[in-house]
Write a protein that holds these residues in place. Structure first.
Motif: not given
Ligand code: SF4
Ligand SMILES: Cc1cc2nc3c(=O)[nH]c(=O)nc-3n(C[C@H](O)[C@H](O)[C@H](O)COP(=O)(O)OP(=O)(O)OC[C@H]3O[C@@H](n4cnc5c(N)ncnc54)[C@H](O)[C@@H]3O)c2cc1C
Ligand SMILES: Cc1cc2nc3c(=O)[nH]c(=O)nc-3n(C[C@H](O)[C@H](O)[C@H](O)COP(=O)(O)OP(=O)(O)OC[C@H]3O[C@@H](n4cnc5c(N)ncnc54)[C@H](O)[C@@H]3O)c2cc1C
Ligand code: SF4
Ligand code: FES
Lengths: 465, 284
Positions: A53-56, A58, A83, A89, A93, A95, A99, A114-115, A118, A443
């Motif tokens: 679910g995370c575009p990069v 992680i 990241n 983010c 993000c 979220q 994710c 998660i956000g 992070e 993101i």
């Molecule tokens: S909050 Fe972090 S883990 Fe979630 S989508 Fe954004 S960068 Fe990815």
């Protein structure tokens, strides 16, 4: 499922009454104990659904595990592999759409925060470590010009220097950061964080040249004479208006102007800072996205007694994040759904006094799948206001397209680029972020930038297009 | 970067600066401008590139002190630097061999008029210039303008220099004298440009005005500079600043220029002269 707290560990935040009068950040962040408690909610799923679910991409369970073990240094290292801008983010993000949406806990309970984690780990790093500069590979001698210093430009430049290439960012404004500095307000994303990230990139060897308007100061073709490749990350900065009567009255702003005055130029600190802004008492914001929420909440902080959001569909269709809508509601922003401005009326000096709206109802779904708003005839009504912020969208500024022969654009003004590689129709020119997708998210811009950096590296090595 | 290497007082409240700014000097064309910011707490303001020298890598800025930022600029001396200069911005003026062009500058408008006049002359036009101000003290660039003109008329509202009256009076006379005019370019206060447009309209003389709307970024990102031309909304910083004067809604422009009058007064009063020069030095 083992026993797990059904709700996210709450994050302390400024109360609505207090925060609507200041520009300080609203959520205050986790303490170490809170972060550990939240990290312990993670089930460490073997198949890691959250990562998809995370575009990069992680490695979410891995960085969370290290938080649970209180090995914060290790955690931030895992984070930074994927990241470079976690402090950003973690805060902005969406979220709940990414994710956290696919976190297994979300089936039954609230997902893992998660956000929030992070954000915690990024802030912990800032407070405890001087970000270390990794050892860079031998210089390749190849030079890349990166146009625009928003999230896309920052990530491309950061990735390229870590591959041994030289990267120079050219930014039109006097401050790097793109929407992160001129658009998103201080109370959601303190500018300090963006400057910190930019400083880190400079330490990595990225050169940042501000006040450089590509298309004017130099064209893309001129950059190509000096650089081996060019990356376009100029975003979607052209504000839309509705072209209804009275829209050019005094007191009517685009969201870009309103937020730029307040954020980039610090008009909220006028007269300590020179740039003025209308401190309206009754402010109407037109639109339903994150930008509209930011404008409506900024209006309150500038001293509005009433801040009204005018949106042509209903709450369900609002594109803004739920969290932002809720925060706005808590702070007292009022919502006027299913209405659309048809005219603005002004006093003898030309200052706006009323917005005239027409009521709407929802018809059949349109191309975006949302039900299309239809005007209800003869339902016009006026609302007295003294300031308006038009936040109905943005598209890419045409300056680069107009001054770059051979660069193909779509009929929406976005630049055509291969989503896998960022390659445009012009040799040596790559593009990513809002300039390609139209206004999207931080993101996604970063994800596109990462792919572009990889394919720029390949191009620099092989020379094949 | 952005170091001031020459400063000249041109008239009461009007100063000329030559600034090192090579990247912009290489590209500047007549009709374009820069956006500057003097210090960290400063405002972004647009100023026309009055001249540029590619070889020296310099641009010339001419500033009339009307409020906080322009007054602060007045305290900058040779050796000081301007924190930010972005440009060249705006669409360059249309320069062609039109035949006979009348170049009209009012007050500080003479500064932006000069590079266009030079280019018009170089393009082979017969150039008639009319420059005016409230009084002799406010007039400048007479010699430079004369050198680029086949004929020059000076006017002052109070008659302390040249012909007494408005630039439009001189323009009317010129039109009545039977002089064939192929194009008029007018730069000055909005009200002056409006009057020029009204003077040439009945004669169908193509007339260009350079609009000085309030700007922030100067790159088409904010819409602060919105003007109405031919009933359509345009952004003066990218679509202009030059527009067909007969199609411009000058009343709207005049209104919008007054948008921040109360704040401008506060800013001016709040202006602390000591901080300005210091900031400039720090960022040299
Ligand atoms: S909050 Fe972090 S883990 Fe979630 S989508 Fe954004 S960068 Fe990815
Ligand atoms: C008010 C607001 C709130 C938002 N909130 C969120 C949110 O909560 N979460 C989220 O994920 N997304 C949010 N977004 C969207 C997000 O900010 C963007 O999708 C993202 O910034 C796009 O990144 P980018 O790098 O493509 O472009 P940008 O961030 O737009 O950066 C482009 C940069 O290029 C510069 N530039 C433009 N033209 C030129 C030129 N010719 N020469 C040199 N430089 C140039 C610009 O000045 C700018 O600095 C928000 C956007 C706005 C406006
Ligand atoms: C394209 C363009 C070119 C210009 N060229 C020159 C020039 O070569 N020399 C020169 O002296 N002046 C020029 N101006 C006008 C100059 O920008 C303003 O005089 C200056 O911004 C005033 O700022 P201030 O803080 O000193 O005064 P303030 O007290 O802030 O304002 C005085 C008046 O200037 C206008 N103004 C205020 N802020 C702005 C702004 N951000 N942008 C534009 N106008 C504003 C308003 O009408 C205001 O009432 C130009 C304007 C434009 C749009
Ligand atoms: S899906 Fe949720 S619970 Fe599972 S590893 Fe990812 S964050 Fe942890
Ligand atoms: S000054 Fe911002 S769009 Fe023209």
């Amino acid at each position: 499922m083992p026993k797990v707290a059904p709700k996210k560990t709450p994050m302390p935040e400024q109360s609505a009454e207090v925060r609507k009068k200041n520009f300080d950040e609203v959520p205050l962040g986790y303490s170490e104990d809170m972060a550990v408690a939240e990290a312990e909610r993670c089930l460490q799923c073997k198949n890691k659904p959250c990562v998809a679910g995370c575009p990069v991409e992680i490695d979410i369970p891995a960085f969370i595990k290290k938080i649970a073990e209180r090995d914060f240094e290790a955690s931030i290292r895992i984070m930074k592999e994927k990241n470079l801008l976690p402090a950003v983010c973690g805060r902005v993000c969406p979220q709940e759409e990414q994710c956290e949406k696919v976190c297994v806990l979300a089936n039954k309970f609230e997902p893992v925060g998660i956000g929030r984690l992070e954000r915690f780990i990024a802030d912990w790093e800032a407070g405890h470590m001087t970000a270390e500069v990794p050892e860079l590979p031998l210089a390749t001698g190849k030079k890349v010009a990166v146009v625009g210093s928003g999230p896309a430009g920052l990530i491309v430049a950061g990735d390229l220097v870590q591959m041994g290439h030289s990267a120079t960012i050219f930014e039109a404004l006097h401050e790097p950061g793109g929407v992160l500095v001129y658009g998103i307000p201080e109370f959601r994303l303190p500018k300090e964080i963006v400057f910190r990230e930019v400083d880190y990139l400079k330490k990595l060897g990225v050169e940042v040249i501000t006040n450089f308007v590509v298309g004017r100061t130099r064209t893309v073709d001129e950059l190509l004479e000096e650089f081996d490749a060019v990356f376009l990350g100029t975003g979607a900065g052209l504000p839309w208006f509705m072209f209804v009567p009275g829209e050019n009255s005094m007191g009517v702003y685009s969201a870009n102007e309103y937020l730029t005055r307040s954020n980039l130029m610090k008009a909220y600190k006028f007269p300590e800072y020179d740039t003025p802004i209308a401190k309206g008492k009754r402010v109407a914001t037109v639109g339903g996205g994150n930008v509209a929420m930011d404008a409506a909440r900024t209006a309150l902080r500038l001293g509005a007694d009433e801040s009204i959001v005018i949106y042509r569909r209903s709450r369900e269709e609002m594109p803004a994040r739920d969290e932002e809508i809720e925060r706005a509601e808590e702070e007292g922003v009022k919502f006027q759904f299913l209405t659309n401005p048809v005219a603005y009326h002004a006093d003898g000096n030309g200052w706006v006094t009323d917005v005239e709206c027409i009521r709407m109802e929802l018809g059949a779904p349109d191309a975006s799948g949302r039900r299309r708003p239809v005007e209800i005839p003869d339902s016009n009504f006026k609302t007295p206001i003294d300031t308006v912020v038009v936040a109905i969208g943005n598209s890419p500024n045409p300056l680069i397209a107009q001054t770059t022969p051979g660069l193909k654009t779509t009929r929406w003004g976005t630049v055509e680029a291969d989503p896998e590689t960022g390659r445009t129709s012009k040799k040596g020119v790559f593009a990513g972020g809002d300039i390609v997708t139209g206004a999207a998210t931080v993101i996604l811009a970063m994800g596109a930038a990462r792919l572009s950096a990889r394919s720029i590296d390949e191009y620099l090595k092989t020379g094949t297009w | 970067m952005n170091k001031i290497i020459e400063k000249i007082v041109l008239s009461k409240d009007v100063k000329q600066y030559i600034v090192e700014c090579s990247a912009i000097a290489q590209k500047a064309l007549a009709g374009q401008f820069v956006v500057i910011r003097i210090c960290e707490t400063g405002e972004r303001i647009p100023l026309t590139i009055a001249d540029s020298d590619k070889a020296e890598g310099t641009i010339t800025l001419i500033v009339q002190e009307v409020g906080k930022t322009t007054r602060q600029m007045g305290f900058l001396e040779v050796g000081d630097s301007i924190l930010d200069i972005a440009g060249p911005l705006g669409t360059p003026s249309e320069i062609e061999h039109f035949g006979t062009v009348v170049m009209i500058g009012g007050g500080i408008g003479i500064a932006p008029l000069y590079p266009i006049t030079k280019a018009m002359k170089a393009a082979g036009n017969k150039v008639i210039s009319i420059i005016g101000a409230r009084c002799a003290d406010l007039l400048f660039y007479q010699d430079l303008m004369a050198a680029q003109s086949d004929m020059i008329i000076e006017t002052t509202d109070d008659g302390t220099c040249g012909r007494q009256g408005f630039v439009t009076d001189a323009l009317s006379e010129l039109i009545e004298s039977g002089e064939r005019i192929d194009r008029v370019v007018a730069i000055g206060p909005a009200i002056m440009m409006k009057m020029v447009a009204e003077t040439t309209r009945p004669h169908g003389i193509p007339t260009i005005a350079s609009l000085n709307s309030i700007m922030v970024d100067g790159t088409g990102m904010c819409g602060a500079c919105r003007v109405e031309v031919g009933g359509e909304t345009k952004f003066a910083c990218v679509d202009g600043p030059d527009f067909d004067a007969h199609a411009v809604n000058f009343d709207l422009l005049i209104q919008r220029l007054a948008m921040y009058l109360p704040e401008e007064k506060i800013a001016d009063e709040h202006f602390c002269r000591c901080s300005s020069a210091k900031e400039g030095e720090k960022n040299a």
